[in-house]
Design an enzyme around this catalytic site. Structure first.
Site, PDB file in Angstrom:
ATOM      1  N   CYS A 158      33.399  36.433  41.673  1.00  0.00           N
ATOM      2  CA  CYS A 158      33.056  35.600  40.518  1.00  0.00           C
ATOM      3  C   CYS A 158      32.704  34.172  40.896  1.00  0.00           C
ATOM      4  CB  CYS A 158      34.154  35.648  39.464  1.00  0.00           C
ATOM      5  SG  CYS A 158      35.676  34.772  39.879  1.00  0.00           S
ATOM      6  N   ASP A 159      33.218  33.646  42.019  1.00  0.00           N
ATOM      7  CA  ASP A 159      32.849  32.292  42.446  1.00  0.00           C
ATOM      8  C   ASP A 159      31.345  32.158  42.622  1.00  0.00           C
ATOM      9  OD1 ASP A 159      35.300  33.360  43.306  1.00  0.00           O
ATOM     10  OD2 ASP A 159      35.562  31.892  44.893  1.00  0.00           O
ATOM     11  N   ALA A 160      30.732  33.259  43.040  1.00  0.00           N
ATOM     12  CA  ALA A 160      29.287  33.244  43.303  1.00  0.00           C
ATOM     13  C   ALA A 160      28.491  32.856  42.064  1.00  0.00           C
ATOM     14  CB  ALA A 160      28.829  34.617  43.795  1.00  0.00           C
ATOM     15  N   LEU A 161      29.064  33.086  40.873  1.00  0.00           N
ATOM     16  CA  LEU A 161      28.348  32.799  39.634  1.00  0.00           C
ATOM     17  C   LEU A 161      28.262  31.305  39.349  1.00  0.00           C
ATOM     18  CD1 LEU A 161      29.657  35.726  37.415  1.00  0.00           C
ATOM     19  CD2 LEU A 161      27.582  35.606  38.816  1.00  0.00           C
ATOM     20  N   PHE A 162      28.986  30.510  40.119  1.00  0.00           N
ATOM     21  CA  PHE A 162      28.797  29.061  40.106  1.00  0.00           C
ATOM     22  C   PHE A 162      27.845  28.627  41.209  1.00  0.00           C
ATOM     23  CE2 PHE A 162      29.761  24.839  41.702  1.00  0.00           C
ATOM     24  CZ  PHE A 162      29.888  24.071  40.563  1.00  0.00           C
TER      25      PHE A 162
END
Length: 369
Positions: A158-162
């Site tokens: 989910c970090d990748a979505l930032f």
């Protein structure tokens, strides 16, 4: 006489509000300056020394926001000059891995610098990287075992979505080329379907946590992980024009996630390392709190969130963040690099925590202007 009294009362109320807002603005600027200056004076305070690392990307984004205020209100170019030195020293390049979201994250602030200064050298590397990825999309399945390196070729955590999606949103806004938008929509929605728990209205960090449980039996939803997502959504929405038809999906997700996160704020004003088991992680956590305060404040300023409903959470969160700043400007209680809830102490700091603080402060200040 009655009309005069009403007028006087309204005038007094207006002047009181103006005075409060003016003081809030000054106080917010002062604390942001202290934090920004401390970070500039301590360039090696983070765990990773590479200036193109993902840990620096939020710092640069926060510094861009702060630099705009400092230049506009105080004619202080210190912070823009600092950003320019970093960019030029690294030739505005991206990180090493072609597909990995973390290695394009610094491109967000480089795009912003290009928009301000118009020097194509500032945007050419991120555009070249994005073009290559769009034209040669990874064929990896999101459902691969997360221990395999290939799974990092797509936005499987989910970090990748930032880190990556706002790059493509900004490039689409900058160029009008739909290839960036189409890639963004396809990949983001695939990650959403894979990582978003539609019952809990929260994102798993990655597939390893689908079946794990906290000490209290709740599902594992990482505070900073979900904070990364909602802050990234704010960046995407900022990049889109009001009439962009793709906004609907991102707006609805933003509002849904904002509503859920506001419910999970702890009484101390922080969002803790574990969203559903804060008692197991009672320490403050400023990186999650910073990104969430930023996103909620943006939502109010953009008219996406009701001010009366969300302002108390923003104010309580900002007060908590300020309480984690030492007298010299060092921001503490930042959970170190990781992928799940961990213990945090006051002496811990990191680049991304400072970036989140500055982003939150800049958006918070707008609430009272």
């Amino acid at each position: 006489m009655k009309r005069i009294l009403i007028y006087v009362c309204l005038l007094f109320s207006a002047f009181s509000a103006w005075g409060r807002n003016d003081n809030l603005g000054k106080e917010t600027k002062e604390i942001m300056k202290r934090v920004a200056d401390w970070q500039i004076d301590h360039p090696n305070s983070g765990a990773v020394k590479d200036e193109l690392d993902w840990t620096r990307a939020p710092l640069y984004m926060g510094m861009v926001d702060w630099a705009e205020i400092a230049e506009k209100e105080d004619r202080d170019k210190t912070y823009y000059d600092w950003l320019l030195r970093i960019g030029r020293r690294n030739h505005f390049q991206m990180g090493k891995w072609m597909y990995h979201a973390d290695f394009i994250a610094v491109g967000q602030s480089f795009i912003d610098l290009y928009i301000k200064y118009g020097d194509r050298k500032m945007v050419a590397p991120v555009m070249a990287r994005a073009n290559w990825v769009v034209e040669n999309p990874a064929q990896t399945s999101l459902k691969l075992d997360y221990s395999r390196m290939e799974t990092l070729d797509r936005w499987s955590w989910c970090d990748a979505l930032f880190m990556a999606p706002p790059v493509y949103a900004k490039l689409y806004s900058l160029t009008g080329d739909r290839k960036y938008l189409d890639f963004l929509n396809r990949e983001y929605k695939a990650s959403y379907e894979y990582l978003y728990d539609k019952d809990a209205h929260l994102f798993y960090r990655d597939a390893r946590y689908f079946t794990q449980r906290e000490a209290n039996g709740e599902k594992v939803f990482w505070g900073r992980g979900n904070a990364w997502v909602i802050a990234g959504l704010a960046e995407i929405l900022k990049a889109f024009s009001p009439n962009e038809t793709s906004r609907k999906f991102y707006e609805e997700l933003f509002v849904e996630l904002a509503e859920r996160l506001a419910e999970l704020q702890s009484p101390d004003g922080y969002w803790h390392a574990s969203l559903l088991d804060p008692k197991s992680y009672p320490s403050p956590e400023t990186s999650a709190t910073g990104f969430i305060v930023y996103a909620l404040a943006y939502g109010i300023n953009a008219g996406l969130l009701e001010r009366d409903t969300y302002l108390p959470a923003v104010e309580k969160g900002w007060k908590a963040l300020v309480g984690a700043v030492e007298s010299d400007g060092k921001l503490g209680y930042v959970q170190p690099i990781g992928a799940d809830p961990k213990k945090v102490t006051r002496d811990m700091t990191e680049f991304y925590g400072v970036g989140a603080f500055l982003m939150a402060g800049c958006e918070y200040k707008k609430l009272f202007e």
